[in-house]
Design an enzyme around this catalytic site. Structure first.
Site, PDB file in Angstrom:
ATOM      1  N   THR A   1       0.848  -1.196   0.000  1.00 58.39           N
ATOM      2  CA  THR A   1       0.000   0.000   0.000  1.00 58.39           C
ATOM      3  C   THR A   1       0.883   1.246   0.000  1.00 58.39           C
ATOM      4  O   THR A   1       1.929   1.298   0.656  1.00 58.39           O
ATOM      5  CB  THR A   1      -0.952   0.015   1.204  1.00 58.39           C
ATOM      6  OG1 THR A   1      -0.188   0.064   2.400  1.00 58.39           O
ATOM      7  CG2 THR A   1      -1.849  -1.214   1.219  1.00 58.39           C
TER       8      THR A   1
ATOM      9  N   SER B   1       1.246  -1.694  14.933  1.00 61.52           N
ATOM     10  CA  SER B   1       1.470  -1.453  16.358  1.00 61.52           C
ATOM     11  C   SER B   1       0.228  -1.850  17.146  1.00 61.52           C
ATOM     12  O   SER B   1       0.322  -2.189  18.315  1.00 61.52           O
ATOM     13  CB  SER B   1       1.842   0.001  16.612  1.00 61.52           C
ATOM     14  OG  SER B   1       0.943   0.863  15.954  1.00 61.52           O
TER      15      SER B   1
ATOM     16  N   GLU C   1      -9.948  -1.237   6.510  1.00 58.73           N
ATOM     17  CA  GLU C   1     -10.099  -0.760   5.126  1.00 58.73           C
ATOM     18  C   GLU C   1     -10.573  -1.882   4.208  1.00 58.73           C
ATOM     19  O   GLU C   1     -11.430  -1.689   3.351  1.00 58.73           O
ATOM     20  CB  GLU C   1      -8.770  -0.234   4.586  1.00 58.73           C
ATOM     21  CG  GLU C   1      -8.378   1.110   5.116  1.00 58.73           C
ATOM     22  CD  GLU C   1      -7.247   1.701   4.286  1.00 58.73           C
ATOM     23  OE1 GLU C   1      -6.895   1.129   3.230  1.00 58.73           O
ATOM     24  OE2 GLU C   1      -6.717   2.742   4.705  1.00 58.73           O
TER      25      GLU C   1
ATOM     26  N   ASP D   1     -12.270   0.327  15.132  1.00 59.41           N
ATOM     27  CA  ASP D   1     -11.143  -0.565  14.837  1.00 59.41           C
ATOM     28  C   ASP D   1      -9.805   0.188  14.929  1.00 59.41           C
ATOM     29  O   ASP D   1      -8.883  -0.062  14.139  1.00 59.41           O
ATOM     30  CB  ASP D   1     -11.311  -1.207  13.442  1.00 59.41           C
ATOM     31  CG  ASP D   1     -12.589  -2.034  13.340  1.00 59.41           C
ATOM     32  OD1 ASP D   1     -13.203  -2.336  14.386  1.00 59.41           O
ATOM     33  OD2 ASP D   1     -12.991  -2.368  12.205  1.00 59.41           O
TER      34      ASP D   1
ATOM     35  N   ASP E   1      -4.592  -3.385  12.721  1.00 62.81           N
ATOM     36  CA  ASP E   1      -6.030  -3.544  12.529  1.00 62.81           C
ATOM     37  C   ASP E   1      -6.593  -2.537  11.519  1.00 62.81           C
ATOM     38  O   ASP E   1      -7.607  -2.799  10.879  1.00 62.81           O
ATOM     39  CB  ASP E   1      -6.750  -3.394  13.873  1.00 62.81           C
ATOM     40  CG  ASP E   1      -6.311  -4.466  14.861  1.00 62.81           C
ATOM     41  OD1 ASP E   1      -6.469  -5.650  14.538  1.00 62.81           O
ATOM     42  OD2 ASP E   1      -5.777  -4.110  15.929  1.00 62.81           O
TER      43      ASP E   1
HETATM   44  P1  ADP Z   1      -0.830   0.445  12.911  1.00 54.81           P
HETATM   45  O1  ADP Z   1      -1.240  -0.667  13.801  1.00 54.81           O
HETATM   46  O2  ADP Z   1       0.639   0.665  12.976  1.00 54.81           O
HETATM   47  O3  ADP Z   1      -1.632   1.672  13.207  1.00 54.81           O
HETATM   48  P2  ADP Z   1      -2.523   0.077  10.607  1.00 54.81           P
HETATM   49  O4  ADP Z   1      -2.701  -1.125   9.780  1.00 54.81           O
HETATM   50  O5  ADP Z   1      -3.606   0.357  11.600  1.00 54.81           O
HETATM   51  O6  ADP Z   1      -1.144  -0.016  11.397  1.00 54.81           O
HETATM   52  O7  ADP Z   1      -2.346   1.275   9.611  1.00 54.81           O
HETATM   53  C1  ADP Z   1      -2.421   2.606  10.013  1.00 54.81           C
HETATM   54  C2  ADP Z   1      -2.872   3.481   8.856  1.00 54.81           C
HETATM   55  O8  ADP Z   1      -1.946   3.506   7.787  1.00 54.81           O
HETATM   56  C3  ADP Z   1      -4.190   3.080   8.231  1.00 54.81           C
HETATM   57  O9  ADP Z   1      -5.112   4.133   8.441  1.00 54.81           O
HETATM   58  C4  ADP Z   1      -3.881   2.963   6.741  1.00 54.81           C
HETATM   59  O10 ADP Z   1      -4.897   3.544   5.968  1.00 54.81           O
HETATM   60  C5  ADP Z   1      -2.630   3.766   6.585  1.00 54.81           C
HETATM   61  N1  ADP Z   1      -1.765   3.409   5.444  1.00 54.81           N
HETATM   62  C6  ADP Z   1      -1.815   2.319   4.639  1.00 54.81           C
HETATM   63  N2  ADP Z   1      -0.779   2.327   3.757  1.00 54.81           N
HETATM   64  C7  ADP Z   1      -0.065   3.438   4.013  1.00 54.81           C
HETATM   65  C8  ADP Z   1       1.117   4.006   3.453  1.00 54.81           C
HETATM   66  N3  ADP Z   1       1.789   3.413   2.463  1.00 54.81           N
HETATM   67  N4  ADP Z   1       1.555   5.154   3.990  1.00 54.81           N
HETATM   68  C9  ADP Z   1       0.929   5.751   5.014  1.00 54.81           C
HETATM   69  N5  ADP Z   1      -0.192   5.278   5.587  1.00 54.81           N
HETATM   70  C10 ADP Z   1      -0.684   4.128   5.107  1.00 54.81           C
HETATM   71 MG    MG Z   2      -3.914   1.276  13.552  1.00 53.87          MG
END
Ligand code: ADP
Ligand code: MG
Length: 381
Positions: free
Chosen positions: A51, A109, A83, A358, A78
């Site tokens: 992504t 995290s 998404e 979430d 999560d």
């Molecule tokens: P974490 O547990 O670290 O918060 P998540 O899976 O919850 O990880 O992701 C956090 C956010 O990062 C989500 O809102 C997602 O939409 C966003 N995201 C996804 N890909 C990217 C990217 N390449 N750069 C920045 N943000 C991203």
């Molecule tokens: Mg998160």
């Protein structure tokens, strides 16, 4: 009862969505080092999709030809699975799309679903690489089963589908305030909790809910006298997918519009000042937070927790420390309430504070939600 298990075919074609920014920023490295060799052994062919921005995964699965894939694997926190679930629900063929087994591999995290699935599988509590290894092993075994989702509607007209939880107040503040410490991994929540304790505040609003249907065998005397049996049955005969207009989203049969009062048989919480409200539908709120030890993937209920205002900082800290082992309810804290529900409504008095779905931030406004049993499928031990 009625569990519908499936098993991934071999060879297996997996689309793996990796968020390279999640957690400490090592999801892609960890995937290549830990996950890929195990998948190769299990005859699972992984096609990696990295992504590039928020909503990229949501758009990808909304538009994807899903017949190419046997499973969609999410290697992130999560937030990325949230998404994916909502991207699939945006499809005109959502009912079929939701039959595609989803798999979460902890790369973020906040890895609450991964920790929950590890717990449901009967594994020891583990974190980090060990949790990733356990979840990859579960994927290699390939068993999948149904998972409940909660449909959330907001006063401004948003409709969201959620697999983990909805929160308001203290817990949501910790979740969002601590995003800046994402590089610390799961430790971000400990640091965030201590910071939010220092500036503890009260959130005003009204909380209402429809209690869960008592399990079979519960003596009548223990039943909620206000819970009408008819309505309880309605929860189990939600219109099956496909009986509504083609592509129409599943109806929230337990809810009335937010502009109307809740139905008379709902319970309205008399207190209107809270430290936090958290509706969780999995066991874990985070890797080290066992909030609802009784929750299961398709138990058909929302585990609603709320903390009434007036709790001391020390009592609040004790609750969070006890949650590491899931013993917070044994503290018998008079401010902590726990009830199993089918639906709830939260009407904040002011648009202050943050709400989370979430673990993702949501503007603060009236929200209601109800459980939809077994709406999707996940790979689980
Ligand atoms: P974490 O547990 O670290 O918060 P998540 O899976 O919850 O990880 O992701 C956090 C956010 O990062 C989500 O809102 C997602 O939409 C966003 N995201 C996804 N890909 C990217 C990217 N390449 N750069 C920045 N943000 C991203
Ligand atoms: Mg998160």
């Amino acid at each position: 009862d009625g569990d519908s298990y499936g098993v991934l075919p071999r060879p297996c074609r997996a689309l793996v969505l990796v968020n390279p920014q999640s957690g400490a920023g090592r999801a892609l490295e960890d995937f290549q080092a830990v996950v890929q060799p195990m998948l190769a052994e299990a005859d699972i062919a992984a096609t990696v999709f990295i992504t590039e921005r928020p909503h990229h995964a949501q758009e990808k699965v909304r538009d994807e030809d899903l017949s190419q894939w046997d499973t969609l694997v999410i290697m992130s926190g999560d937030g990325l699975l949230h998404e994916v679930v909502n991207g699939l629900m945006e499809r005109p063929d959502w009912a079929d799309a939701m039959q595609k087994p989803l798999c979460i591999l902890p790369g973020g995290s906040g890895n609450a679903l991964a920790a929950s699935i590890n717990y449901y599988a009967g594994n020891d509590h583990v974190a980090k690489k060990k949790l990733l290894t356990n979840c990859t092993f579960i994927l290699c075994k390939g068993l999948h089963t149904q998972m409940d989702l909660v449909s959330l509607s907001t006063a401004s007209g948003k409709r969201l589908f959620s697999f983990l939880g909805f929160g308001w107040g203290f817990i949501s503040d910790v979740d969002i305030d601590s995003e800046k410490y994402r590089r610390l991994g799961n430790a971000r929540f400990t640091l965030g909790t201590l910071q939010c304790l220092a500036k503890l505040r009260v959130y005003q609003g009204r909380l209402s809910y429809l209690p869960a249907v008592p399990e079979q065998g519960t003596p009548l005397a223990h039943r909620d006298p206000h819970a009408p049996i008819t309505n309880g049955q309605a929860a189990h005969v939600l219109p099956p997918a496909g009986t509504e207009a083609p592509g129409a989203l599943p109806a929230d049969s337990l809810l009335v519009p937010l502009c109307q009062p809740v139905p008379a048989h709902w319970t309205v919480v008399p207190e209107e000042e809270f430290v936090t409200v958290y509706a969780i539908y999995q066991s874990h709120l985070g890797t080290n937070l066992l909030m609802a030890p009784a929750a299961r993937l398709n138990d058909g209920c929302i585990h609603l927790f709320y903390l009434k205002a007036g709790i001391s900082r020390l009592a609040l800290l004790k609750i969070f420390l006890a949650m590491a082992r899931g013993t917070h309810l044994d503290l018998n804290c008079p401010h902590l309430c726990y009830v199993r529900v089918q639906a709830f409504r939260l009407e904040p008095r002011a648009a202050a504070g943050i709400m989370t779905v979430d673990g993702e931030a949501l503007a603060c406004e009236p929200v209601q939600g109800q459980i939809h049993g077994r709406l999707c499928r996940v790979v689980s031990g």
